[in-house]
Design a protein around this motif. Structure first.
Motif, PDB file in Angstrom:
ATOM      1  N   LYS A  31      25.442  72.115  86.233  1.00 56.37           N
ATOM      2  CA  LYS A  31      25.051  72.962  85.108  1.00 56.37           C
ATOM      3  C   LYS A  31      24.120  72.169  84.200  1.00 56.37           C
ATOM      4  CE  LYS A  31      29.146  75.840  85.150  1.00 56.37           C
ATOM      5  NZ  LYS A  31      30.331  76.317  84.430  1.00 56.37           N
ATOM      6  N   VAL A  32      22.906  72.665  84.040  1.00 54.73           N
ATOM      7  CA  VAL A  32      21.910  71.983  83.219  1.00 54.73           C
ATOM      8  C   VAL A  32      21.573  72.870  82.031  1.00 54.73           C
ATOM      9  CG1 VAL A  32      19.574  71.037  83.149  1.00 54.73           C
ATOM     10  CG2 VAL A  32      20.978  70.715  85.192  1.00 54.73           C
ATOM     11  N   ARG A  33      21.896  72.380  80.836  1.00 57.21           N
ATOM     12  CA  ARG A  33      21.643  73.140  79.605  1.00 57.21           C
ATOM     13  C   ARG A  33      20.337  72.735  78.930  1.00 57.21           C
ATOM     14  NH1 ARG A  33      26.900  72.871  80.394  1.00 57.21           N
ATOM     15  NH2 ARG A  33      28.209  74.668  79.967  1.00 57.21           N
ATOM     16  N   SER A  34      19.913  71.490  79.150  1.00 56.35           N
ATOM     17  CA  SER A  34      18.667  71.045  78.519  1.00 56.35           C
ATOM     18  C   SER A  34      18.142  69.799  79.218  1.00 56.35           C
ATOM     19  CB  SER A  34      18.887  70.745  77.031  1.00 56.35           C
ATOM     20  OG  SER A  34      19.742  69.632  76.868  1.00 56.35           O
ATOM     21  N   LEU A  35      16.868  69.519  78.992  1.00 51.97           N
ATOM     22  CA  LEU A  35      16.292  68.250  79.404  1.00 51.97           C
ATOM     23  C   LEU A  35      15.383  67.776  78.289  1.00 51.97           C
ATOM     24  CD1 LEU A  35      13.217  68.323  81.483  1.00 51.97           C
ATOM     25  CD2 LEU A  35      14.496  70.428  81.502  1.00 51.97           C
ATOM     26  N   THR A  36      15.230  66.467  78.202  1.00 50.34           N
ATOM     27  CA  THR A  36      14.409  65.875  77.162  1.00 50.34           C
ATOM     28  C   THR A  36      13.339  65.013  77.813  1.00 50.34           C
ATOM     29  OG1 THR A  36      16.277  65.881  75.629  1.00 50.34           O
ATOM     30  CG2 THR A  36      14.435  64.441  75.078  1.00 50.34           C
ATOM     31  N   LEU A  37      12.099  65.198  77.350  1.00 51.57           N
ATOM     32  CA  LEU A  37      10.951  64.473  77.887  1.00 51.57           C
ATOM     33  C   LEU A  37      10.307  63.665  76.776  1.00 51.57           C
ATOM     34  CD1 LEU A  37       9.338  67.493  79.761  1.00 51.57           C
ATOM     35  CD2 LEU A  37      10.808  65.733  80.746  1.00 51.57           C
ATOM     36  N   GLN A  38       9.913  62.450  77.109  1.00 46.75           N
ATOM     37  CA  GLN A  38       9.196  61.586  76.169  1.00 46.75           C
ATOM     38  C   GLN A  38       7.932  61.110  76.865  1.00 46.75           C
ATOM     39  OE1 GLN A  38       9.930  60.442  72.844  1.00 46.75           O
ATOM     40  NE2 GLN A  38       7.812  59.793  73.063  1.00 46.75           N
ATOM     41  N   PRO A  68      10.094  62.883  71.276  1.00 50.96           N
ATOM     42  CA  PRO A  68      10.650  63.579  72.437  1.00 50.96           C
ATOM     43  C   PRO A  68      10.628  65.095  72.256  1.00 50.96           C
ATOM     44  CG  PRO A  68      12.283  62.108  71.445  1.00 50.96           C
ATOM     45  CD  PRO A  68      11.078  62.063  70.594  1.00 50.96           C
ATOM     46  N   THR A  69      10.565  65.801  73.378  1.00 49.86           N
ATOM     47  CA  THR A  69      10.652  67.259  73.407  1.00 49.86           C
ATOM     48  C   THR A  69      11.894  67.640  74.192  1.00 49.86           C
ATOM     49  OG1 THR A  69       8.236  67.497  73.380  1.00 49.86           O
ATOM     50  CG2 THR A  69       9.518  69.390  74.159  1.00 49.86           C
ATOM     51  N   THR A  70      12.769  68.436  73.588  1.00 51.07           N
ATOM     52  CA  THR A  70      13.954  68.936  74.286  1.00 51.07           C
ATOM     53  C   THR A  70      13.704  70.383  74.679  1.00 51.07           C
ATOM     54  OG1 THR A  70      15.423  67.421  73.118  1.00 51.07           O
ATOM     55  CG2 THR A  70      16.436  69.371  74.119  1.00 51.07           C
ATOM     56  N   ILE A  71      13.966  70.698  75.931  1.00 52.35           N
ATOM     57  CA  ILE A  71      13.756  72.038  76.472  1.00 52.35           C
ATOM     58  C   ILE A  71      15.117  72.599  76.841  1.00 52.35           C
ATOM     59  CG2 ILE A  71      12.658  73.354  78.326  1.00 52.35           C
ATOM     60  CD1 ILE A  71      10.605  70.920  78.414  1.00 52.35           C
ATOM     61  N   GLU A  72      15.444  73.734  76.267  1.00 50.30           N
ATOM     62  CA  GLU A  72      16.742  74.370  76.501  1.00 50.30           C
ATOM     63  C   GLU A  72      16.675  75.243  77.752  1.00 50.30           C
ATOM     64  OE1 GLU A  72      19.386  73.635  74.621  1.00 50.30           O
ATOM     65  OE2 GLU A  72      18.179  72.395  73.290  1.00 50.30           O
ATOM     66  N   LEU A  73      17.694  75.126  78.613  1.00 52.18           N
ATOM     67  CA  LEU A  73      17.828  75.959  79.803  1.00 52.18           C
ATOM     68  C   LEU A  73      19.082  76.815  79.642  1.00 52.18           C
ATOM     69  CD1 LEU A  73      16.930  73.206  82.400  1.00 52.18           C
ATOM     70  CD2 LEU A  73      15.445  74.994  81.543  1.00 52.18           C
ATOM     71  N   VAL A  78      22.259  74.054  89.094  1.00 55.46           N
ATOM     72  CA  VAL A  78      21.033  73.924  89.888  1.00 55.46           C
ATOM     73  C   VAL A  78      21.123  72.685  90.778  1.00 55.46           C
ATOM     74  CG1 VAL A  78      19.628  75.129  88.171  1.00 55.46           C
ATOM     75  CG2 VAL A  78      19.802  72.641  88.069  1.00 55.46           C
ATOM     76  N   ALA A  79      20.371  72.701  91.851  1.00 51.28           N
ATOM     77  CA  ALA A  79      20.339  71.575  92.775  1.00 51.28           C
ATOM     78  C   ALA A  79      19.184  70.619  92.486  1.00 51.28           C
ATOM     79  CB  ALA A  79      20.231  72.086  94.213  1.00 51.28           C
ATOM     80  N   ALA A  80      18.200  71.085  91.703  1.00 54.03           N
ATOM     81  CA  ALA A  80      17.033  70.253  91.398  1.00 54.03           C
ATOM     82  C   ALA A  80      16.372  70.756  90.119  1.00 54.03           C
ATOM     83  CB  ALA A  80      16.039  70.294  92.548  1.00 54.03           C
ATOM     84  N   VAL A  81      15.631  69.854  89.476  1.00 53.67           N
ATOM     85  CA  VAL A  81      14.828  70.190  88.310  1.00 53.67           C
ATOM     86  C   VAL A  81      13.428  69.665  88.584  1.00 53.67           C
ATOM     87  CG1 VAL A  81      14.472  69.829  85.837  1.00 53.67           C
ATOM     88  CG2 VAL A  81      16.798  70.036  86.738  1.00 53.67           C
ATOM     89  N   ARG A  82      12.436  70.569  88.541  1.00 54.68           N
ATOM     90  CA  ARG A  82      11.033  70.178  88.748  1.00 54.68           C
ATOM     91  C   ARG A  82      10.288  70.320  87.431  1.00 54.68           C
ATOM     92  NH1 ARG A  82       6.654  71.611  93.344  1.00 54.68           N
ATOM     93  NH2 ARG A  82       8.316  70.689  94.569  1.00 54.68           N
ATOM     94  N   ILE A  83       9.489  69.293  87.115  1.00 52.92           N
ATOM     95  CA  ILE A  83       8.686  69.276  85.904  1.00 52.92           C
ATOM     96  C   ILE A  83       7.233  69.165  86.339  1.00 52.92           C
ATOM     97  CG2 ILE A  83       8.230  68.087  83.737  1.00 52.92           C
ATOM     98  CD1 ILE A  83      11.156  66.842  84.240  1.00 52.92           C
ATOM     99  N   GLU A  84       6.477  70.231  86.114  1.00 51.72           N
ATOM    100  CA  GLU A  84       5.061  70.266  86.484  1.00 51.72           C
ATOM    101  C   GLU A  84       4.223  70.137  85.226  1.00 51.72           C
ATOM    102  OE1 GLU A  84       1.806  73.342  88.376  1.00 51.72           O
ATOM    103  OE2 GLU A  84       3.908  73.592  88.915  1.00 51.72           O
ATOM    104  N   GLU A 101      10.390  58.705  79.481  1.00 58.79           N
ATOM    105  CA  GLU A 101      11.815  59.006  79.634  1.00 58.79           C
ATOM    106  C   GLU A 101      12.000  60.469  80.001  1.00 58.79           C
ATOM    107  OE1 GLU A 101      14.431  56.886  79.699  1.00 58.79           O
ATOM    108  OE2 GLU A 101      12.920  55.335  79.435  1.00 58.79           O
ATOM    109  N   ILE A 102      12.869  60.697  80.958  1.00 54.75           N
ATOM    110  CA  ILE A 102      13.322  62.037  81.323  1.00 54.75           C
ATOM    111  C   ILE A 102      14.840  61.972  81.343  1.00 54.75           C
ATOM    112  CG2 ILE A 102      13.409  63.814  83.108  1.00 54.75           C
ATOM    113  CD1 ILE A 102      10.699  62.771  84.121  1.00 54.75           C
ATOM    114  N   SER A 103      15.471  62.793  80.527  1.00 53.93           N
ATOM    115  CA  SER A 103      16.930  62.858  80.570  1.00 53.93           C
ATOM    116  C   SER A 103      17.335  64.316  80.748  1.00 53.93           C
ATOM    117  CB  SER A 103      17.559  62.251  79.321  1.00 53.93           C
ATOM    118  OG  SER A 103      17.138  62.938  78.172  1.00 53.93           O
ATOM    119  N   ILE A 104      18.371  64.522  81.546  1.00 51.61           N
ATOM    120  CA  ILE A 104      18.864  65.855  81.844  1.00 51.61           C
ATOM    121  C   ILE A 104      20.312  65.918  81.393  1.00 51.61           C
ATOM    122  CG2 ILE A 104      19.320  67.539  83.670  1.00 51.61           C
ATOM    123  CD1 ILE A 104      17.050  66.203  85.273  1.00 51.61           C
TER     124      ILE A 104
END
Length: 131
Positions: A31-38, A68-73, A78-84, A101-104
Motif C-alpha cells: 500500500k503506497v500512500r505517498s512518495l517524496t522526490l528531491q 522536496p515534493t510529496t505526491i499523494e497516492l 501496488v507492485a511497482a512505482v514508475r516516475i517519468e 532522494e526518492i522515498s516511498i
C-alpha cells in the motif's frame, strides 16, 4: 544514489531528453500512500514535473524548485512505482537532472539496489532434437 539518504548523490538518466524514467519494483504488493522526490542541487537542467504510475494511479505533479515534493497516492497496493520525467527545464549550465532522494511511504529503501546492465547480451537458442 536516489535511495541512499545521501543528498550529494543522485540518480540521473543517460539523456537530457524528457520522457526518461525510473521504476521501483516492490518485492510484494504494498500500500503506497505517498512518495517524496528531491531534485539534486546545482545540476543545471532540472525536472519540472513528473508522471507517477503506481497500479491504477497515474498522476502528473509539478516539482518544487525549493525543496522536496510529496505526491499523494490513493493507498492502493501496488507492485511497482514508475516516475517519468515529461518536462525538463533548459538552463544555460545544462547538466544532469534526476533525483537525489526518492522515498516511498511504507517501503524500506535501505536494502542494496542492484542496477540492471545497460545492455544484456543475447544468447542464441541451441536447437535440440528428440531421439
Amino acid at each position: 544514489a536516489a535511495f541512499d539518504s545521501n543528498p550529494d548523490t543522485y540518480w540521473s538518466p543517460d539523456s537530457l531528453n524528457s520522457g526518461q524514467w525510473i521504476e521501483v519494483g516492490l518485492s510484494k504488493p504494498t500500500k503506497v500512500r505517498s512518495l517524496t522526490l528531491q531534485s539534486p542541487a546545482g545540476t543545471g537542467a532540472r525536472a519540472l514535473s513528473v508522471l507517477v504510475s503506481a497500479g491504477s494511479n497515474k498522476l502528473n505533479a509539478k516539482l518544487s524548485s525549493k525543496g522536496p515534493t510529496t505526491i499523494e497516492l490513493d493507498g492502493s497496493a501496488v507492485a511497482a512505482v514508475r516516475i517519468e520525467i515529461p518536462e525538463v527545464s533548459s538552463a544555460p549550465d545544462t547538466g544532469s537532472f534526476g533525483f537525489s532522494e526518492i522515498s516511498i511511504d511504507g517501503v524500506d529503501m535501505s536494502r542494496p539496489i542492484i542496477a540492471a546492465p545497460a545492455s544484456i547480451p543475447s544468447r542464441e537458442a541451441t536447437p535440440t532434437t528428440k531421439t
